[in-house]
Design a protein around this motif. Structure first.
Motif, mmCIF file in Angstrom:
data_model
loop_
_atom_site.group_PDB
_atom_site.id
_atom_site.type_symbol
_atom_site.label_atom_id
_atom_site.label_comp_id
_atom_site.label_asym_id
_atom_site.label_seq_id
_atom_site.Cartn_x
_atom_site.Cartn_y
_atom_site.Cartn_z
ATOM 1 N N ILE A 236 0.847 -1.193 0.000
ATOM 2 C CA ILE A 236 0.000 0.000 0.000
ATOM 3 C C ILE A 236 0.880 1.240 0.000
ATOM 4 C CG2 ILE A 236 -1.706 1.330 1.312
ATOM 5 C CD1 ILE A 236 -2.732 -1.308 2.457
ATOM 6 N N ASP A 237 0.582 2.190 -0.881
ATOM 7 C CA ASP A 237 1.333 3.439 -0.942
ATOM 8 C C ASP A 237 0.977 4.326 0.245
ATOM 9 O OD1 ASP A 237 2.506 2.676 -3.311
ATOM 10 O OD2 ASP A 237 0.986 3.647 -4.558
ATOM 11 N N LYS A 238 2.022 4.907 0.852
ATOM 12 C CA LYS A 238 1.814 5.789 1.990
ATOM 13 C C LYS A 238 2.700 7.010 1.884
ATOM 14 C CE LYS A 238 0.515 2.348 5.490
ATOM 15 N NZ LYS A 238 0.817 1.803 6.840
ATOM 16 N N LYS A 239 2.291 8.082 2.553
ATOM 17 C CA LYS A 239 3.133 9.263 2.681
ATOM 18 C C LYS A 239 3.943 9.138 3.967
ATOM 19 C CE LYS A 239 0.683 12.807 0.055
ATOM 20 N NZ LYS A 239 0.047 14.148 0.104
ATOM 21 N N ILE A 240 5.262 9.214 3.830
ATOM 22 C CA ILE A 240 6.147 9.134 4.993
ATOM 23 C C ILE A 240 6.553 10.550 5.375
ATOM 24 C CG2 ILE A 240 8.335 8.244 5.875
ATOM 25 C CD1 ILE A 240 8.109 6.024 3.761
ATOM 26 N N LEU A 241 6.342 10.897 6.615
ATOM 27 C CA LEU A 241 6.649 12.251 7.082
ATOM 28 C C LEU A 241 8.088 12.303 7.590
ATOM 29 C CD1 LEU A 241 4.404 14.555 9.174
ATOM 30 C CD2 LEU A 241 6.716 14.117 9.964
ATOM 31 N N TYR A 242 8.826 13.334 7.152
ATOM 32 C CA TYR A 242 10.195 13.555 7.634
ATOM 33 C C TYR A 242 10.296 14.967 8.203
ATOM 34 C CZ TYR A 242 15.270 14.152 7.746
ATOM 35 O OH TYR A 242 16.552 14.394 8.150
ATOM 36 N N VAL A 243 10.877 15.075 9.390
ATOM 37 C CA VAL A 243 11.034 16.377 10.021
ATOM 38 C C VAL A 243 12.339 16.392 10.826
ATOM 39 C CG1 VAL A 243 9.675 15.655 12.035
ATOM 40 C CG2 VAL A 243 9.936 18.090 11.542
ATOM 41 N N VAL A 244 13.006 17.528 10.838
ATOM 42 C CA VAL A 244 14.227 17.713 11.630
ATOM 43 C C VAL A 244 13.892 18.637 12.796
ATOM 44 C CG1 VAL A 244 16.593 18.575 11.636
ATOM 45 C CG2 VAL A 244 15.710 17.392 9.622
ATOM 46 N N VAL A 245 14.201 18.197 14.004
ATOM 47 C CA VAL A 245 13.842 18.947 15.204
ATOM 48 C C VAL A 245 15.001 18.977 16.180
ATOM 49 C CG1 VAL A 245 11.399 18.365 14.985
ATOM 50 C CG2 VAL A 245 12.903 16.895 16.337
ATOM 51 N N SER A 246 14.901 19.791 17.199
ATOM 52 C CA SER A 246 15.883 19.781 18.274
ATOM 53 C C SER A 246 15.573 18.607 19.197
ATOM 54 C CB SER A 246 15.837 21.096 19.052
ATOM 55 O OG SER A 246 14.623 21.212 19.749
ATOM 56 N N PRO A 247 16.573 18.086 19.911
ATOM 57 C CA PRO A 247 16.333 16.937 20.799
ATOM 58 C C PRO A 247 15.217 17.163 21.805
ATOM 59 C CG PRO A 247 18.676 17.301 20.520
ATOM 60 C CD PRO A 247 17.993 18.473 19.865
ATOM 61 N N SER A 248 15.058 18.397 22.257
ATOM 62 C CA SER A 248 14.032 18.675 23.272
ATOM 63 C C SER A 248 12.610 18.567 22.720
ATOM 64 C CB SER A 248 14.249 20.084 23.848
ATOM 65 O OG SER A 248 14.122 21.068 22.835
ATOM 66 N N GLU A 249 12.456 18.547 21.390
ATOM 67 C CA GLU A 249 11.124 18.497 20.785
ATOM 68 C C GLU A 249 10.669 17.078 20.446
ATOM 69 O OE1 GLU A 249 10.900 22.801 18.495
ATOM 70 O OE2 GLU A 249 12.148 21.219 17.623
ATOM 71 N N ILE A 250 11.553 16.099 20.636
ATOM 72 C CA ILE A 250 11.225 14.723 20.270
ATOM 73 C C ILE A 250 10.021 14.208 21.060
ATOM 74 C CG2 ILE A 250 12.034 12.327 20.361
ATOM 75 C CD1 ILE A 250 14.798 13.316 19.646
ATOM 76 N N ILE A 251 10.011 14.445 22.374
ATOM 77 C CA ILE A 251 8.917 13.972 23.220
ATOM 78 C C ILE A 251 7.588 14.565 22.767
ATOM 79 C CG2 ILE A 251 7.985 13.927 25.561
ATOM 80 C CD1 ILE A 251 10.399 12.128 25.150
ATOM 81 N N GLU A 252 7.610 15.853 22.427
ATOM 82 C CA GLU A 252 6.382 16.530 21.996
ATOM 83 C C GLU A 252 5.844 15.922 20.701
ATOM 84 O OE1 GLU A 252 3.231 19.294 22.112
ATOM 85 O OE2 GLU A 252 4.652 18.573 23.616
ATOM 86 N N ILE A 253 6.753 15.633 19.751
ATOM 87 C CA ILE A 253 6.316 15.043 18.480
ATOM 88 C C ILE A 253 5.791 13.624 18.698
ATOM 89 C CG2 ILE A 253 7.121 14.187 16.241
ATOM 90 C CD1 ILE A 253 8.770 16.643 15.951
ATOM 91 N N LYS A 254 6.443 12.863 19.568
ATOM 92 C CA LYS A 254 5.947 11.517 19.878
ATOM 93 C C LYS A 254 4.538 11.590 20.460
ATOM 94 C CE LYS A 254 10.338 9.118 20.711
ATOM 95 N NZ LYS A 254 11.192 8.445 21.731
ATOM 96 N N ARG A 255 4.274 12.596 21.298
ATOM 97 C CA ARG A 255 2.944 12.764 21.886
ATOM 98 C C ARG A 255 1.917 13.089 20.812
ATOM 99 N NH1 ARG A 255 -0.430 16.626 23.788
ATOM 100 N NH2 ARG A 255 0.910 18.317 23.068
ATOM 101 N N ILE A 256 2.305 13.981 19.892
ATOM 102 C CA ILE A 256 1.407 14.356 18.795
ATOM 103 C C ILE A 256 1.066 13.137 17.949
ATOM 104 C CG2 ILE A 256 1.256 15.665 16.633
ATOM 105 C CD1 ILE A 256 3.002 17.820 18.012
ATOM 106 N N VAL A 257 2.092 12.385 17.573
ATOM 107 C CA VAL A 257 1.889 11.206 16.723
ATOM 108 C C VAL A 257 1.011 10.177 17.433
ATOM 109 C CG1 VAL A 257 3.017 9.265 15.568
ATOM 110 C CG2 VAL A 257 4.054 11.540 15.477
ATOM 111 N N HIS A 258 1.283 9.947 18.715
ATOM 112 C CA HIS A 258 0.535 8.931 19.465
ATOM 113 C C HIS A 258 -0.941 9.305 19.576
ATOM 114 C CE1 HIS A 258 -0.176 5.686 22.301
ATOM 115 N NE2 HIS A 258 -0.782 6.561 23.096
ATOM 116 N N GLU A 259 -1.236 10.605 19.753
ATOM 117 C CA GLU A 259 -2.633 11.027 19.890
ATOM 118 C C GLU A 259 -3.391 10.880 18.582
ATOM 119 O OE1 GLU A 259 -3.545 14.653 21.798
ATOM 120 O OE2 GLU A 259 -2.151 14.344 23.474
ATOM 121 N N LEU A 260 -2.714 11.120 17.457
ATOM 122 C CA LEU A 260 -3.390 11.045 16.160
ATOM 123 C C LEU A 260 -3.374 9.649 15.555
ATOM 124 C CD1 LEU A 260 -2.169 14.404 14.562
ATOM 125 C CD2 LEU A 260 -4.429 13.882 15.493
ATOM 126 N N ASP A 261 -2.331 8.870 15.860
ATOM 127 C CA ASP A 261 -2.235 7.514 15.325
ATOM 128 C C ASP A 261 -1.361 6.664 16.251
ATOM 129 O OD1 ASP A 261 -2.132 5.192 13.912
ATOM 130 O OD2 ASP A 261 -1.050 6.008 12.183
#
Length: 307
Positions: A236-261
């Protein structure tokens, strides 16, 4: 005119790097009887056995090597290597005439750590702008071009050879402490070359990649990029998201991803250098507090930010 300003800027960085390197070599390595690898190690052997000033032996050894390897180095590297070699000799001469007493209470471990820190930081600055201080770097490039020997292997063999020769004036104990110097030196050089701003790259594979991307752009103001991918099992074709962030933002992005999927796949990688808006250029101004958009609000507005 712009190229000339680059030369001036790079030359100043090389001068600062060689000053730092020479300071550590004179006031830490030599003061605590620690050896060194490469051509610098040979100059220390000549100092110990024949009392030849490293400021002079550095020139005597490096100048012929630089002239031989001039074509291999290239125009810019040749110019910067000349500056590095001359300034290193000059600073070695100065610091030996005006030494700085650093009281380490005869602690060789601290001396080793400081020697690696000073040498690695100085050399890292020099390498970062494309310069060298001559010596084993030039030898390694000559061997690589003419005999196919990799630079890493030839540099390692040369360092082992020089450290073995150093046993003529040092005991095994100090040679072992010199290995600590070499280890710290290499790590500091890598840190300086990798960039001043540490960053992490995140790949997110999800069925909600666009929604996740919109929230990241809205909340963190980081640009995202969508890559095309196909599942190996599902096809199945999917869109893969790529983003560059500071280390302190990793937890926040993991929270965002977990809440949406909650089933999303996340991969975090080291980014050796991050250049661009939000890292080395002016970063968009952020509000102090941001709320995460509700799930029903995601996708109702278009955000144009991209990597």
């Amino acid at each position: 005119m712009e190229e000339k300003s680059f030369y001036v800027k790079d030359s100043i960085i090389i001068l600062f790097g060689t000053a730092l390197y020479a300071f550590g070599l004179v006031n830490i390595n030599i003061a605590n009887d620690l050896a060194e690898g490469g051509v610098t190690g040979i100059t220390l052997i000549l100092l110990a056995l024949f009392n030849i000033d490293p400021a002079y032996s550095t020139l005597l050894i490096n100048i012929p090597l630089i002239l031989i390897g001039g074509k291999i180095l290239g125009k810019h590297a040749f110019y910067y290597t000349i500056i590095g070699t001359l300034s290193l000799s000059a600073f070695l001469w100065i610091f030996q005439r005006f030494p700085v007493s650093i009281n380490l209470d005869h602690d060789l471990l601290i001396a080793s750590l400081l020697a690696g820190l000073a040498g690695g930081a100085g050399s890292g600055l020099i390498y970062r702008v494309g310069g060298t201080t001559g010596g084993s770097d030039v030898i390694a490039r000559i061997l690589e071009k003419n005999f196919g020997v990799s630079m890493g292997r030839s540099l390692l063999l040369f360092d082992v050879f020089v450290l073995t020769l150093s046993l003529t004036y040092l005991d095994v104990k100090r040679i072992m402490y010199t290995l600590i110097v070499s280890f710290v030196f290499s790590k500091i050089v890598d840190s300086v070359l990798d960039g001043a701003y540490s960053a992490k790259g995140m790949l997110v594979i999800s069925n909600c990649s666009e929604d996740i991307g919109e929230v990241i752009m809205a909340m963190l103001e980081r640009g995202v990029t969508y890559l095309s991918g196909t599942g190996g099992y599902s096809q199945i074709d999917k869109k893969i998201l790529y983003v560059v962030v500071s280390p302190s933002e990793i937890i926040e992005i993991k929270r965002i991803v977990h809440e949406l999927d909650p089933k999303a796949f996340i991969s975090v990688t080291n980014v050796h250098e991050a250049i661009g808006e939000g890292f080395t250029y002016a970063k968009p101004e952020k509000k102090l507090f941001r709320k995460m958009p509700k799930k029903e609000e995601v996708g109702t507005k278009t955000i144009s930010s991209e990597n």
